[in-house]
Design a protein around this motif. Structure first.
Motif, short mmCIF file in Angstrom:
data_model
loop_
_atom_site.label_atom_id
_atom_site.label_comp_id
_atom_site.label_asym_id
_atom_site.label_seq_id
_atom_site.Cartn_x
_atom_site.Cartn_y
_atom_site.Cartn_z
N PRO A 32 14.22 1.24 -4.43
CA PRO A 32 12.66 0.60 -4.50
C PRO A 32 12.65 -0.41 -3.24
O PRO A 32 13.33 -1.22 -3.05
N GLU A 33 11.44 -0.15 -2.67
CA GLU A 33 11.22 -0.59 -1.33
C GLU A 33 11.26 -2.20 -1.21
O GLU A 33 11.78 -2.85 -0.18
N PRO A 34 10.55 -2.86 -2.19
CA PRO A 34 10.56 -4.25 -2.08
C PRO A 34 11.68 -4.99 -2.18
O PRO A 34 11.54 -6.23 -1.67
N LEU A 35 12.73 -4.22 -2.50
CA LEU A 35 14.09 -4.91 -2.41
C LEU A 35 14.61 -5.00 -1.06
O LEU A 35 15.57 -5.97 -0.76
N LEU A 36 14.10 -4.57 -0.09
CA LEU A 36 14.43 -4.72 1.51
C LEU A 36 13.38 -5.89 1.85
O LEU A 36 13.89 -6.26 3.24
N GLN B 156 0.95 -1.36 0.02
CA GLN B 156 -0.18 0.10 -0.09
C GLN B 156 0.93 1.21 0.13
O GLN B 156 1.60 1.48 0.87
N LYS B 157 0.84 2.02 -1.05
CA LYS B 157 1.55 3.12 -1.09
C LYS B 157 1.21 4.28 -0.16
O LYS B 157 -0.07 4.63 -0.09
N LEU B 158 1.99 4.79 0.52
CA LEU B 158 1.81 5.78 1.70
C LEU B 158 2.49 7.26 1.14
O LEU B 158 3.23 7.20 0.20
N SER B 159 2.21 8.47 1.58
CA SER B 159 2.54 9.55 1.08
C SER B 159 4.16 9.61 1.28
O SER B 159 4.82 10.28 0.77
N ASP B 160 4.83 8.97 2.42
CA ASP B 160 6.05 8.90 2.59
C ASP B 160 6.83 7.54 2.45
O ASP B 160 7.88 7.55 2.96
N GLY B 161 6.24 6.68 1.86
CA GLY B 161 6.70 5.33 1.82
C GLY B 161 5.87 4.23 1.26
O GLY B 161 4.57 4.58 0.66
N THR B 162 6.09 2.87 1.81
CA THR B 162 5.19 1.93 1.56
C THR B 162 5.00 1.00 2.59
O THR B 162 5.82 0.71 3.16
#
Length: 150
Positions: free
Chosen positions: A127-131, A100-106
């Motif tokens: 890109p956040e999913p890489l973590l 879920q995309k948030l204003s300051d991240g995911t």
């Protein structure tokens, strides 16, 4: 002096308070409804030591979750499991995650596990999913339910 960061997530609210005093800082993580159960204690034992190159940070309540880096990546166990959804579901290392995309991240929530893990990753780490692979071992501690990413 303290810096406050708050992220409201529908019915679930996560508040991270980072107190800056000298060189030490602790992250306060709001507990989830199911955080004190045996499952989440098992998950807490499996939280990673690092996420990417971000070290684990001190938190005020170890049962509530874990935090990494600055700005903090926050992981919490014990959020209610997601039901059927039209949201995008991705599989990372065989683990389902709904983003879920948030204003300051995911916000990523495990899918097909009950209870669920929620991971808040600031946009600074795109890109956040890489973590997400760092959280696979912890997520595998959660009991499966009948849902799977398609």
């Amino acid at each position: 002096m303290a810096r406050r960061t708050a992220v409201a997530l529908g019915a679930t609210a996560v508040v991270a308070v980072i107190g800056l005093t000298g060189c030490s800082s602790a992250v306060e993580i709001a507990p989830t409804p199911l955080a004190s159960g045996d499952v989440c204690r098992s998950v807490a034992d499996a939280w990673p030591a690092t996420v990417g190159d971000r070290e684990r940070r001190k938190v005020t309540d170890e049962e509530a979750g874990a935090a990494y880096g600055d700005p903090a990546i926050i992981a919490r166990c014990g959020v209610p499991a997601l039901g059927p959804t039209d949201s995008d579901c991705i599989e990372v290392d065989g683990m389902g995650w709904v983003a879920q995309k948030l204003s300051d991240g995911t916000r990523f929530t495990t899918f097909g596990r009950d209870p669920a893990i929620e991971v808040l990753i600031p946009a600074d780490y795109a890109p956040e999913p890489l973590l997400l692979p760092a959280f696979t071992a912890a997520a595998e501690k959660l009991p499966k339910n009948s849902y799977r990413c398609r």
